[in-house]
Write a protein that holds these residues in place. Structure first.
Motif, mmCIF file in Angstrom:
data_model
loop_
_atom_site.group_PDB
_atom_site.id
_atom_site.type_symbol
_atom_site.label_atom_id
_atom_site.label_comp_id
_atom_site.label_asym_id
_atom_site.label_seq_id
_atom_site.Cartn_x
_atom_site.Cartn_y
_atom_site.Cartn_z
ATOM 1 N N ARG A 137 0.832 -1.204 0.000
ATOM 2 C CA ARG A 137 0.000 0.000 0.000
ATOM 3 C C ARG A 137 0.866 1.254 0.000
ATOM 4 N N GLU A 138 1.918 1.210 0.792
ATOM 5 C CA GLU A 138 2.818 2.362 0.830
ATOM 6 C C GLU A 138 3.474 2.594 -0.524
ATOM 7 N N ALA A 139 3.729 1.522 -1.244
ATOM 8 C CA ALA A 139 4.325 1.639 -2.580
ATOM 9 C C ALA A 139 3.297 2.060 -3.631
ATOM 10 N N ASP A 144 -6.874 1.223 -2.099
ATOM 11 C CA ASP A 144 -6.876 1.900 -0.801
ATOM 12 C C ASP A 144 -8.287 2.142 -0.262
ATOM 13 N N ASP A 145 -9.277 1.459 -0.869
ATOM 14 C CA ASP A 145 -10.648 1.646 -0.392
ATOM 15 C C ASP A 145 -11.109 0.514 0.524
ATOM 16 N N VAL A 146 -10.222 -0.445 0.771
ATOM 17 C CA VAL A 146 -10.551 -1.577 1.645
ATOM 18 C C VAL A 146 -9.399 -1.724 2.634
ATOM 19 N N SER A 147 -9.736 -2.021 3.896
ATOM 20 C CA SER A 147 -8.700 -2.082 4.924
ATOM 21 C C SER A 147 -7.754 -3.262 4.718
ATOM 22 N N ILE A 148 -6.552 -3.128 5.243
ATOM 23 C CA ILE A 148 -5.551 -4.197 5.172
ATOM 24 C C ILE A 148 -6.088 -5.470 5.829
ATOM 25 N N ASP A 149 -6.797 -5.323 6.936
ATOM 26 C CA ASP A 149 -7.342 -6.503 7.617
ATOM 27 C C ASP A 149 -8.295 -7.286 6.722
ATOM 28 N N VAL A 150 -9.167 -6.571 6.022
ATOM 29 C CA VAL A 150 -10.130 -7.233 5.139
ATOM 30 C C VAL A 150 -9.399 -7.927 3.984
ATOM 31 N N LEU A 151 -8.405 -7.250 3.421
ATOM 32 C CA LEU A 151 -7.660 -7.853 2.309
ATOM 33 C C LEU A 151 -6.879 -9.085 2.779
ATOM 34 N N THR A 152 -6.336 -9.009 3.988
ATOM 35 C CA THR A 152 -5.631 -10.167 4.551
ATOM 36 C C THR A 152 -6.589 -11.347 4.713
ATOM 37 N N SER A 153 -7.763 -11.097 5.296
ATOM 38 C CA SER A 153 -8.758 -12.172 5.473
ATOM 39 C C SER A 153 -9.190 -12.747 4.132
ATOM 40 N N TYR A 154 -9.329 -11.864 3.160
ATOM 41 C CA TYR A 154 -9.721 -12.288 1.809
ATOM 42 C C TYR A 154 -8.695 -13.270 1.243
#
Lengths: 214, 214
Positions: A137-139, A144-154
């Protein structure tokens, strides 16, 4: 402890883990008897259980070892790459951690006590995935419209589906493009990254390999 | 056959299936003994096996019944809705087909013969999913850069991950937004459906419930 002994201990431990891995993969947890573990490692039960308290501890050490190696791949290349490795290595050369992973899945389903012990250990894969996504995300590669936690769970949910799919012996030769969809869906959106004209010219497809979850 | 008898037979068949479903969910396939099946259905073994040749046939009829109901939901609302139903019904009221589905997953892993018999039956969920996606594509709601087959496999892989996740007793209360990501990733791309200005104004989010995989 002198250096030589330490090296020796580590090598012996490695020898036991490698043999046990084959044994668990082939016979499953229940079927991996002490006699079979002796055969697979080439060591006596005395030697084996000098290093690991019991079969349960041996299995958990193995699962932890595999989780660490998966976490290393995640850190370098992302969780989707772990899935791609899993796909490309089925058939003649299954990824050597698949057996352990299947056994972990099975025991999680059937053994609540194991579930608790495993929870701490499984955390490192989640942590590595989250860290990788944050870095992406930093790169600027990640949506950026979905949280890191949600993407990780996905991503973890898809991995679990893949493990289950392979465990059920379903055909896996058509899953590469499915993983492309998965990878792309965590990436920065094309609509935002590219103009409509870029999209029509197909630029986005050329970007496939440099961004997103990898 | 007179109408009354037909109705009676259908009702009796229903009674057996409903009782057996509870029994399989609670005890698993192996643990669902004939005695327990009698208790759960309120019928004698004679009556049960008048309608179904054996336990295997009974289980397959049940699995087929569930697959048909899932296919009905898919036809109306899409496979992602099946997953949402699964999520919202865990806890106190698990979807009544979850038990059967878990048992199917387990037996697919461990019983090659069952795998062959199940293959024909599982086809109807795939067919329903493909049909629904085709319809969505024609309506212009679906992304058109990935084939229907790949999108179908993608959704089925996520469903399998979800079933596995629930089977392992992992927490599911944070998975709704994950399914939003899944749903959105089969939909027509925002970059194509909306202008950059529309995106910034958030129009796309309001479209969430009318498009894509639902």
């Amino acid at each position: 402890m002198p250096r030589v002994s330490q090296d020796h201990l580590a090598a012996r431990r490695r020898q036991i883990l490698d043999g046990a891995r084959m044994c668990f993969t082939r016979y499953g947890y229940e079927g991996a008897t002490v006699r079979r573990l002796e055969e697979a490692t080439g060591l006596s039960r005395g030697a084996i259980f000098h290093h690991f308290r019991d079969k349960e501890s041996l299995f958990l050490a193995l699962a932890e070892d595999d989780a660490r190696r998966m976490a290393d791949v995640v850190a370098e290349q992302g969780l989707v790459q772990v899935m791609r490795d899993l796909l490309s290595s089925t058939g003649e050369h299954p990824a050597d951690w698949l057996g352990t992973r299947l056994e972990v899945s099975r025991r999680l389903r059937t053994d609540p006590e194991f579930r608790a012990r495993w929870a701490e250990r499984s955390q490192q894969l989640t942590t590595a995935t989250r860290k990788r996504l944050l870095w992406q995300r930093e790169a600027g590669n990640l949506r950026d419209d979905v949280s890191i936690d949600v993407l990780t769970s996905y991503l973890e949910l898809v991995l679990e589906g893949l493990v289950s799919h392979l465990a059920m012996g379903l055909p896996a030769d058509d899953l590469e493009p499915v993983l492309d969809v998965v990878e792309e869906s965590v990436r920065r959106h094309r609509g935002r990254a590219a103009t409509a004209a870029d999209e029509r010219s197909g630029t986005e497809n050329e970007e496939q390999n440099i961004s997103g979850a990898r």
